[in-house]
Design an enzyme around this catalytic site. Structure first.
Site, short mmCIF file in Angstrom:
data_model
loop_
_atom_site.label_atom_id
_atom_site.label_comp_id
_atom_site.label_asym_id
_atom_site.label_seq_id
_atom_site.Cartn_x
_atom_site.Cartn_y
_atom_site.Cartn_z
N GLU A 109 -5.13 1.47 7.05
CA GLU A 109 -4.81 1.66 5.64
C GLU A 109 -5.44 2.98 5.18
O GLU A 109 -4.90 3.69 4.34
CB GLU A 109 -5.41 0.47 4.86
CG GLU A 109 -5.20 0.54 3.37
CD GLU A 109 -5.66 -0.74 2.68
OE1 GLU A 109 -5.48 -1.85 3.24
OE2 GLU A 109 -6.19 -0.64 1.56
N ARG A 163 0.81 -1.23 0.00
CA ARG A 163 0.00 0.00 0.00
C ARG A 163 0.85 1.28 0.00
O ARG A 163 0.48 2.29 0.60
CB ARG A 163 -0.98 0.02 1.18
CG ARG A 163 -1.97 -1.12 1.18
CD ARG A 163 -2.94 -1.04 -0.02
NE ARG A 163 -3.75 -2.24 -0.06
CZ ARG A 163 -3.45 -3.29 -0.85
NH1 ARG A 163 -2.42 -3.27 -1.66
NH2 ARG A 163 -4.22 -4.35 -0.85
N SER A 213 -11.30 -1.60 3.02
CA SER A 213 -10.62 -2.17 4.20
C SER A 213 -9.98 -1.05 5.01
O SER A 213 -9.23 -0.24 4.47
CB SER A 213 -9.54 -3.16 3.76
OG SER A 213 -10.15 -4.28 3.18
C1 LIG Z 1 -15.79 -0.28 -1.53
C2 LIG Z 1 -14.30 -0.08 -1.55
C3 LIG Z 1 -13.46 -1.11 -1.94
C4 LIG Z 1 -12.07 -0.94 -1.96
N1 LIG Z 1 -11.28 -1.97 -2.36
C5 LIG Z 1 -9.94 -1.81 -2.38
C6 LIG Z 1 -9.08 -2.89 -2.79
O1 LIG Z 1 -9.53 -3.95 -3.18
N2 LIG Z 1 -7.75 -2.68 -2.74
C7 LIG Z 1 -7.20 -1.50 -2.35
O2 LIG Z 1 -5.97 -1.36 -2.34
N3 LIG Z 1 -7.99 -0.46 -1.96
C8 LIG Z 1 -9.34 -0.59 -1.97
N4 LIG Z 1 -10.13 0.45 -1.56
C9 LIG Z 1 -9.51 1.71 -1.10
C10 LIG Z 1 -9.33 2.73 -2.22
O3 LIG Z 1 -10.31 2.58 -3.22
C11 LIG Z 1 -7.95 2.67 -2.87
O4 LIG Z 1 -6.92 2.91 -1.93
C12 LIG Z 1 -7.83 3.68 -4.00
O5 LIG Z 1 -6.72 3.35 -4.79
C13 LIG Z 1 -7.73 5.11 -3.54
O6 LIG Z 1 -7.85 5.92 -4.70
P1 LIG Z 1 -8.51 7.37 -4.62
O7 LIG Z 1 -8.37 8.01 -5.95
O8 LIG Z 1 -9.89 7.30 -4.08
O9 LIG Z 1 -7.53 8.07 -3.58
P2 LIG Z 1 -7.86 9.03 -2.29
O10 LIG Z 1 -8.68 8.23 -1.36
O11 LIG Z 1 -8.48 10.28 -2.82
O12 LIG Z 1 -6.43 9.28 -1.77
C14 LIG Z 1 -5.66 8.23 -1.20
C15 LIG Z 1 -4.27 8.77 -0.85
O13 LIG Z 1 -3.58 9.13 -2.05
C16 LIG Z 1 -3.26 10.52 -2.07
N5 LIG Z 1 -3.46 10.95 -3.47
C17 LIG Z 1 -4.56 10.75 -4.23
N6 LIG Z 1 -4.33 11.18 -5.50
C18 LIG Z 1 -3.06 11.68 -5.51
C19 LIG Z 1 -2.23 12.26 -6.52
N7 LIG Z 1 -2.63 12.42 -7.79
N8 LIG Z 1 -0.97 12.65 -6.17
C20 LIG Z 1 -0.53 12.50 -4.90
N9 LIG Z 1 -1.26 11.97 -3.90
C21 LIG Z 1 -2.52 11.55 -4.21
C22 LIG Z 1 -4.18 11.17 -1.05
O14 LIG Z 1 -3.58 12.32 -0.49
C23 LIG Z 1 -4.30 10.05 -0.02
O15 LIG Z 1 -3.18 10.03 0.82
C24 LIG Z 1 -11.52 0.30 -1.56
C25 LIG Z 1 -12.38 1.35 -1.16
C26 LIG Z 1 -13.74 1.16 -1.16
C27 LIG Z 1 -14.65 2.30 -0.76
#
Ligand SMILES: Cc1cc2nc3c(=O)[nH]c(=O)nc-3n(C[C@H](O)[C@H](O)[C@H](O)COP(=O)(O)OP(=O)(O)OC[C@H]3O[C@@H](n4cnc5c(N)ncnc54)[C@H](O)[C@@H]3O)c2cc1C
Length: 310
Positions: free
Chosen positions: A303, A183, A233
């Protein structure tokens, strides 16, 4: 240093010329937990150049900057976020944000959705990205989190990442094994991901790849409590353990604080069952950590990223 309200107003007026900007925005609108207080400004840059210019402006004004993508891994404080939230997420897709750069090489901007990325690759007859099926959020957030499942992670398919460093310079980094962790990908704390180049494979059977994606999405619908807001998670799996099992065996299934509850379907999910506050969620996180530690001597590490003052 926090900018005063006059500076924020001036900043807002300048930012709306560089993309879209909103003032005093409830972060529950931009997080999948559907919690979180007001952000002073949420800004979406129109172009990379505008992003760079906006960041230079904010640096010069000493305005705190928080970068988010789809908000699917965030718990934002009920007190909100001071300064500017730079939101790199494209709600309606944008032509050219995902494109073929070679026979098996796909280039995707940070703002692109994972779902759009998977569909683009399927349509291009590629495979290797199926593990992303049903995972919410954007490409940038996925890269930063090295998001994945037991089938694979971003680092497995990401060849090169493009980002802005703390000085606002565009940098390119090859993603080698030593830079990828559970992660997390080593990029530097101030790095803002602009996008990446993904090395995939030509699918020997494109229908099979499409079927795998459909199956994985269906399985998520059965295993995950998708009817409630959550951030997926909540805890990383400690070495040698599954967080969901530790939480389950500690008798915490269905444990509730305020409007936040440990899911009965998947105990590593905390769900927002009834207008939870972020403080409800945070209190439940601490409660779960304490109970699991007391029972098994294992420290669970979130996480989910906590943003703002808690
Ligand atoms: C229903 C559900 C299921 C999920 N399943 C999984 C799974 O199977 N596996 C998994 O790993 N995760 C899972 N997640 C968690 C999440 O979807 C992932 O971690 C996802 O990759 C986060 O992407 P995001 O664009 O929403 O990032 P955000 O939540 O918006 O940001 C996450 C982090 O990244 C940083 N960030 C975001 N974009 C940038 C950028 N362009 N530059 C620098 N920093 C940035 C933010 O500051 C923060 O620290 C799940 C979430 C949900 C709600």
């Amino acid at each position: 240093m926090m900018a005063d309200s006059i500076t924020m107003e001036t900043l807002y007026r300048r930012l709306i010329k560089m993309g879209t900007a909103e003032r005093n925005v409830p972060m529950k609108n931009y997080t999948t937990f559907k919690t979180g207080g007001l952000a002073d400004i949420v800004f979406c840059p129109g172009t990379r150049e505008q992003l760079r210019d906006a960041l230079a402006l904010m640096r010069a004004q000493s305005v705190p900057v928080t970068v988010i993508g789809g908000g699917s891994n965030l718990l934002v404080s009920d007190d909100g976020i001071r300064g500017v939230v730079v939101r790199l997420a494209c709600d309606n897709g944008r032509p050219g944000l995902i494109r073929l750069c070679g026979d098996e090489l796909v280039c995707a901007g940070a703002e692109a959705g994972k779902r759009e990325f998977v569909n683009f690759c399927l349509d291009a007859g590629l495979e290797g990205m199926e593990f992303l099926a049903g995972m919410p959020g954007c490409i940038g957030g996925g890269i930063v989190m090295n998001a994945g499942t037991n089938m694979g992670t971003f680092a497995d398919i990401l060849e090169t990442v493009e980002f802005l460093d703390g000085g606002g310079l565009v940098q390119t980094m090859e993603v080698t094994r030593d830079k990828a962790h559970y992660r997390k990908i080593d990029l530097g704390d101030d790095a803002i991901v602009l996008g990446g180049y993904f090395r995939l494979r030509r699918a020997s059977d494109p229908d099979a790849a499409r079927n795998t994606v459909s199956r994985l999405i269906s399985e998520r619908g059965v295993k995950h409590p998708l009817g409630y807001p959550s951030a997926g998670s909540v805890f990383k799996n400690p070495d040698g353990y599954s967080s969901w099992k530790l939480i389950n065996d500690a008798g915490l299934k269905g444990k509730r604080i305020g409007g936040a509850m440990v899911s009965e379907l998947h105990t590593n999910f905390i769900i927002n069952v009834d207008n939870a506050t972020s403080e409800d969620v945070r209190s439940l996180i601490v409660c779960v950590q304490n109970e699991v530690y007391a029972r098994f001597g294992v420290r669970l590490e979130p996480e989910v990223k906590l943003v703002g003052e808690f």
